[in-house]
Design an enzyme around this catalytic site. Sequence first.
Site, PDB file in Angstrom:
ATOM      1  N   SER A   1       0.850  -1.187   0.000  1.00 48.87           N
ATOM      2  CA  SER A   1       0.000   0.000   0.000  1.00 48.87           C
ATOM      3  C   SER A   1       0.884   1.236   0.000  1.00 48.87           C
ATOM      4  O   SER A   1       1.987   1.215   0.560  1.00 48.87           O
ATOM      5  CB  SER A   1      -0.878   0.009   1.256  1.00 48.87           C
ATOM      6  OG  SER A   1      -1.498   1.270   1.432  1.00 48.87           O
TER       7      SER A   1
ATOM      8  N   TYR B   1      -0.227  -0.690  10.673  1.00 52.55           N
ATOM      9  CA  TYR B   1      -0.614  -1.058   9.318  1.00 52.55           C
ATOM     10  C   TYR B   1       0.435  -0.557   8.331  1.00 52.55           C
ATOM     11  O   TYR B   1       0.895  -1.307   7.466  1.00 52.55           O
ATOM     12  CB  TYR B   1      -1.987  -0.471   8.963  1.00 52.55           C
ATOM     13  CG  TYR B   1      -2.402  -0.797   7.550  1.00 52.55           C
ATOM     14  CD1 TYR B   1      -2.928  -2.048   7.244  1.00 52.55           C
ATOM     15  CD2 TYR B   1      -2.247   0.123   6.526  1.00 52.55           C
ATOM     16  CE1 TYR B   1      -3.293  -2.362   5.945  1.00 52.55           C
ATOM     17  CE2 TYR B   1      -2.608  -0.185   5.220  1.00 52.55           C
ATOM     18  CZ  TYR B   1      -3.135  -1.434   4.940  1.00 52.55           C
ATOM     19  OH  TYR B   1      -3.486  -1.743   3.646  1.00 52.55           O
TER      20      TYR B   1
END
Length: 186
Positions: free
Chosen positions: A42, A67
């Site tokens: 990401s 994350y």
Amino acid sequence: MKTEDGFEMQFGVNHLGHFLLTNLLLGLLKNSAPSRIVVVSSKLYKYGEINFEDLNSEISYNKSFCYSRSKLANILFARELARRLEGTGVTVNSLHPGIVRTNLGRHVNIPLLAKPLFNLVSWAFFKTPLEGAQTSIYLASSPDVEGVSGKYFGDCKEEELLPKAMDDLVARKLWDISEVMVGLLK
């Protein structure tokens, strides 16, 4: 939250799980060459840091940071694996799928009054799952990237990485620690 093995959940699921599975499949991938490994990361990797003193977030925990750290770990893993697999016929690349309209954000707390606006925005600006899968499909099957390895892609195009995602020393150290964490080395 923690995994069954005691790892911070996002790091355990997003990095260590993929690290272990890929390592367990390496013999088959090499024997099946040419073959490709595609690692979904990401753009949020940009907000992560690899802190070897607190890799499991025992000292400090922030779910957004964790994350982002796991997504940075994905890229470092892909780059180190690509280096280790040079000359084997196995390529490794990572990617950012975009912001995709899935239920992965189901644990994000959105105020009740803001939900209709969020849903409208997501339908207008987020990718559908099919659209979000295009770069993964491209890297897995396109002749355009045959033999390309150790790169990062978004929207089916190679993208530049920040220096922290290209740090070979950090990638090697993360690899070594990950091997111990998942039990590949004692």
